[in-house]
Design an enzyme around this catalytic site. Sequence first.
Site, mmCIF file in Angstrom:
data_model
loop_
_atom_site.group_PDB
_atom_site.id
_atom_site.type_symbol
_atom_site.label_atom_id
_atom_site.label_comp_id
_atom_site.label_asym_id
_atom_site.label_seq_id
_atom_site.Cartn_x
_atom_site.Cartn_y
_atom_site.Cartn_z
ATOM 1 N N HIS A 183 9.860 6.912 9.045
ATOM 2 C CA HIS A 183 10.362 7.197 7.706
ATOM 3 C C HIS A 183 11.823 7.567 7.834
ATOM 4 O O HIS A 183 12.271 7.990 8.894
ATOM 5 C CB HIS A 183 9.576 8.350 7.062
ATOM 6 C CG HIS A 183 8.374 7.892 6.290
ATOM 7 N ND1 HIS A 183 7.902 8.546 5.185
ATOM 8 C CD2 HIS A 183 7.546 6.841 6.475
ATOM 9 C CE1 HIS A 183 6.836 7.910 4.710
ATOM 10 N NE2 HIS A 183 6.585 6.885 5.478
ATOM 11 N N ARG A 224 0.839 -1.207 0.000
ATOM 12 C CA ARG A 224 0.000 0.000 0.000
ATOM 13 C C ARG A 224 0.879 1.266 0.000
ATOM 14 O O ARG A 224 0.995 1.961 -0.988
ATOM 15 C CB ARG A 224 -0.939 -0.028 1.223
ATOM 16 C CG ARG A 224 -2.146 0.897 1.123
ATOM 17 C CD ARG A 224 -1.867 2.372 1.338
ATOM 18 N NE ARG A 224 -1.263 2.658 2.641
ATOM 19 C CZ ARG A 224 -0.799 3.853 2.985
ATOM 20 N NH1 ARG A 224 -0.851 4.870 2.137
ATOM 21 N NH2 ARG A 224 -0.232 4.033 4.171
ATOM 22 N N ASP A 225 1.522 1.516 1.122
ATOM 23 C CA ASP A 225 2.281 2.760 1.277
ATOM 24 C C ASP A 225 3.436 2.833 0.286
ATOM 25 O O ASP A 225 3.798 3.909 -0.204
ATOM 26 C CB ASP A 225 2.804 2.822 2.726
ATOM 27 C CG ASP A 225 3.337 4.178 3.098
ATOM 28 O OD1 ASP A 225 3.244 5.105 2.279
ATOM 29 O OD2 ASP A 225 3.868 4.318 4.213
ATOM 30 N N HIS A 264 5.378 4.225 12.824
ATOM 31 C CA HIS A 264 5.533 4.183 11.365
ATOM 32 C C HIS A 264 6.676 5.142 11.035
ATOM 33 O O HIS A 264 6.466 6.322 10.814
ATOM 34 C CB HIS A 264 4.229 4.616 10.689
ATOM 35 C CG HIS A 264 4.281 4.586 9.196
ATOM 36 N ND1 HIS A 264 3.857 3.504 8.462
ATOM 37 C CD2 HIS A 264 4.724 5.479 8.294
ATOM 38 C CE1 HIS A 264 4.031 3.761 7.164
ATOM 39 N NE2 HIS A 264 4.565 4.961 7.042
ATOM 40 N N CYS A 279 9.573 9.762 0.061
ATOM 41 C CA CYS A 279 9.010 10.833 0.877
ATOM 42 C C CYS A 279 8.239 11.786 -0.034
ATOM 43 O O CYS A 279 8.812 12.350 -0.965
ATOM 44 C CB CYS A 279 10.134 11.582 1.586
ATOM 45 S SG CYS A 279 9.525 12.974 2.537
HETATM 46 ZN ZN ZN Z 1 5.034 5.576 5.117
#
Ligand code: ZN
Length: 319
Positions: free
Chosen positions: A216, A22-23, A214, A247
């Site tokens: 990054h 998904r992400d 989560h 990002c």
């Molecule tokens: Zn993410």
Amino acid sequence: MHSLVPLFTLPTHVSIREVGPRDGLQNEERILSTHQKVELINALTASGLQQIEVGSFVHPQHVPQMADTDAVFADIARKPGVVYSAIAPNTIGAKRAVAASTDVIQVFLSASESHNQSNVNMSIAQSLVQAARVAAIAHGAECGFEAVLSVVFGCPFEGDVPIERVLELCERLLALGAEQITLGDTTGMAHPRLVQTICQAFQARFPQAALRLHPHSARGAGLANVLAALEVGVTRVDASVGGIGGCPFAPGAPGNICTEDLVHMLHEMGIATGVDLPALMQCARMLETMLDHEVPGQTIKAGMCQHLSPGGGPRRAVA
Ligand code: ZN
């Protein structure tokens, strides 16, 4: 000689949620076919991952990469015990998610007003109303319901987000029945001290609530932030196979931390994940072929440490 005394007790097991399908894929230019997504998710399942974010039920015009999430859910070979989740931003999405037998429906909300506005074109108050409707549908269908709060560790428009504001929004989401809150470092602005401060504030306020990070790694601090979170007792972490999912505010910069890099680090530290790392590394290579470009993950390039010397070589014990 003096021995090093660890300041914190690290967990013995970390629960990883794989967010690549998904992400990761929603940030890729190339749109994979339904068949390719199914193949990837089945391979990720076979690698031992216990939680996989399959897709999102957003309007296909907004995120064309996720338009076939219903079909992906229909075709994947579900392994008993594995949680297959998806995002639903509104009632239409939530109903699609229920029809697809999604195990867990997630809502998204930004911790800063301007990020929420730019992301979903709504105020936070309006997003909370949508979240309540999604929660009602999820609960009515006996689906899991969880929430993700993004830009918790810094907003590209507003800078620092007050911790009190973060906690207030977590409280609202928990009141809607969210079984887990994920704190997202959407733009990679977190650092280890901030991660510990915010996670500890969350745990102090909501000692019973399930917390997930989560991270990054837009500025390279991703794995350091995971370690910081583990040190304060967080044992749930999101990561993306191959490290895909850049990002959104910094083209070319990495986004999600890489699942196989995370698993490699944890296993080297003696922390279990339940994941078969060589099988997971095969998934990352499969993804490179599907996307027709290299993925940012480093372990598939450098190789596993234990494969560097013949027979694995002698290794020191991890305490
Ligand atoms: Zn993410």
